[in-house]
Design an enzyme around this catalytic site. Structure first.
Site, PDB file in Angstrom:
ATOM      1  CB  THR A 131     -13.292  -2.116   4.876  1.00 10.48           C
ATOM      2  OG1 THR A 131     -14.347  -2.963   4.424  1.00 10.48           O
ATOM      3  CG2 THR A 131     -12.977  -1.139   3.761  1.00 10.48           C
ATOM      4  CG  ASP A 132     -14.727  -7.378   3.972  1.00 14.29           C
ATOM      5  OD1 ASP A 132     -15.243  -6.240   4.017  1.00 14.29           O
ATOM      6  OD2 ASP A 132     -15.389  -8.427   4.112  1.00 14.29           O
ATOM      7  CD  GLU A 133     -17.933  -2.862   2.228  1.00 19.01           C
ATOM      8  OE1 GLU A 133     -18.307  -2.111   1.320  1.00 19.01           O
ATOM      9  OE2 GLU A 133     -18.554  -2.998   3.296  1.00 19.01           O
ATOM     10  CE1 TYR A 159     -16.463   2.799   4.185  1.00 16.46           C
ATOM     11  CE2 TYR A 159     -16.936   0.659   3.206  1.00 16.46           C
ATOM     12  CZ  TYR A 159     -16.436   1.419   4.245  1.00 16.46           C
ATOM     13  OH  TYR A 159     -15.871   0.805   5.349  1.00 16.46           O
ATOM     14  CE  LYS A 163     -11.965   2.433   5.552  1.00 16.71           C
ATOM     15  NZ  LYS A 163     -11.600   3.121   6.816  1.00 16.71           N
TER      16      LYS A 163
END
Ligand code: NAD
Ligand code: TYD
Length: 343
Positions: A131-133, A159, A163
């Site tokens: 994810t870009d997060e 989260y 990831k």
């Protein structure tokens, strides 16, 4: 015919991905391993349930024995790992399940695949849906600064930290063992079958029921929205054309403030803006995400097909046409969660 293990295939993006492959009529056999947590719903794949090229297994990616059994049984050519706990707010309340599923689950899949593929990695691929997060947050006012694949990983929520851990472990298997990995880091998705705890389906659902729309903080946080089918297409492009060991950002080049999306949804549904309710900000809330997707465009010739202006309406219509789907996924657990979230 190649056999792919798709994990988390009954969730939002996974089920759209499996449907996308069947629409394309790809010559592949898919095994979907999904634990069916609150976010997984076999209804999402009803149309292909009895297809001979599809098999559903309910189970946990952390269950090593089960994953080994499936590798023995199906001799997978590739793995695409969608399975995850995916909601930032839930990770703030209960980080442990995020660490278990997202970190340990990914490690379990990697280890079993590595053992079964026995250093013979020709034509084998392990694609991690990251994810870009993982990059953390961007400055609000400098529109020229975006996440590239070289941006330092600096996650803030449990989260995104889980990831990021998974992303780094997957990368390390390439660096250390030349294990054949690919990683994609995509921005926020929207579209059909998204669980109504995430911003867009939550706002649609609440607006339709004339319930308050919780806007965290000042609502001026920015996300880079991508229609889910574009994400699926990008993932399949990376699977087929991506260079082993590489990371690919995927984005819609479509930055929008949360409050703007909420107003667009209200206007589309002809509902009053008075439903907008500013609430306490999310802890550690990332201010802005924006993806520089020039690598995937330049190297793999991929760019998004859909426009937000068109697909937000399509998405709202999907939720209007599928009120039974929404009713079915909204369990007591969900209602309890939303109630706590409001207060
Ligand atoms: P989702 O929550 O809708 O679906 C997750 C699926 O994983 C569910 O079907 C759930 O039952 C399954 N699952 C959870 N724990 C499991 C376990 N232990 N074993 C097997 N299955 C399990 O999530 P999503 O939005 O479809 O996201 C899918 C992937 O894409 C995730 O890895 C997420 O981090 C990533 N991602 C999501 C977005 C987004 O905007 N939604 C953007 C970028 C990346
Ligand atoms: P979300 O859909 O949870 O995705 P993510 O946190 O992974 O980006 O949230 C998108 C944005 O919307 C984020 O800035 C948080 C905000 N938000 C609200 O303001 N209210 C809500 O009820 C939710 C769920 C999100």
């Amino acid at each position: 015919m190649k056999t792919i293990l798709v994990t988390g295939g009954s969730g939002f993006i996974g089920s759209n991905f499996i449907q996308y492959l069947f629409k394309k009529n790809e010559e592949i056999f898919i095994v979907n391993l999904d634990y069916l947590t609150y976010a997984g719903n076999p209804e999402n794949l009803k149309p292909i349930e009895s297809n001979k090229k599809y098999k559903f297994i309910q189970g946990d990616i952390c269950n090593q024995e089960l994953v080994e059994f499936l590798f023995n049984e199906y001799n997978f050519d590739s793995v695409i790992n969608f399975a995850a706990e995916s909601h930032v707010d839930r990770s703030i309340h209960n980080p442990n399940i995020f660490i278990k599923t997202n970190v340990m689950g990914t490690a379990t899949l990697l280890n079993v695949a590595k053992r079964f593929w026995k250093n013979n990695y020709k034509n084998k691929k392990f694609l991690q849906i990251s994810t870009d997060e993982v990059y953390g947050t961007l400055p609000e006012n400098d529109k020229n600064v975006k996440f590239t694949e070289q941006t330092k990983l600096q996650p803030h929520s449990p989260y995104s930290a889980s990831k990021t851990s998974a992303d780094c472990i997957v990368q390390s298997y390439f660096d250390t063992f030349k294990f054949p990995i690919l990683i994609t880091r995509c921005s926020n998705n929207y579209g059909p079958y998204q669980f109504p705890e995430k911003l867009i389906p939550l706002i649609i659902h609440n607006a339709l029921n004339n319930k308050p729309l919780p806007i965290y903080g000042d609502g001026k946080q920015v996300r880079d929205w991508l229609y889910v089918e574009d994400h699926c297409d990008a993932i399949w492009t990376v699977m087929n054309k991506g260079n082993i060991g590489e990371v690919y950002n995927i984005g819609g080049n479509n930055e929008i403030q949360n409050i703007e999306i909420v107003k667009q949804i209200l206007d589309y549904l002809e509902k009053s803006h008075s439903l907008i309710t500013y609430v306490k900000d999310r802890l550690g809330h990332d201010r802005r995400y924006a993806i520089d997707a020039s690598k995937i465009k330049k190297e793999l010739d991929w760019s998004p097909k859909y426009k937000f202006e068109d697909m937000i309406g399509e998405t709202i219509n999907w939720y209007l046409d599928n009120s039974n789907w929404v009713k079915n996924v909204i369990s007591g657990d969900y209602l309890k969660w939303i109630d706590t979230n409001y207060k």
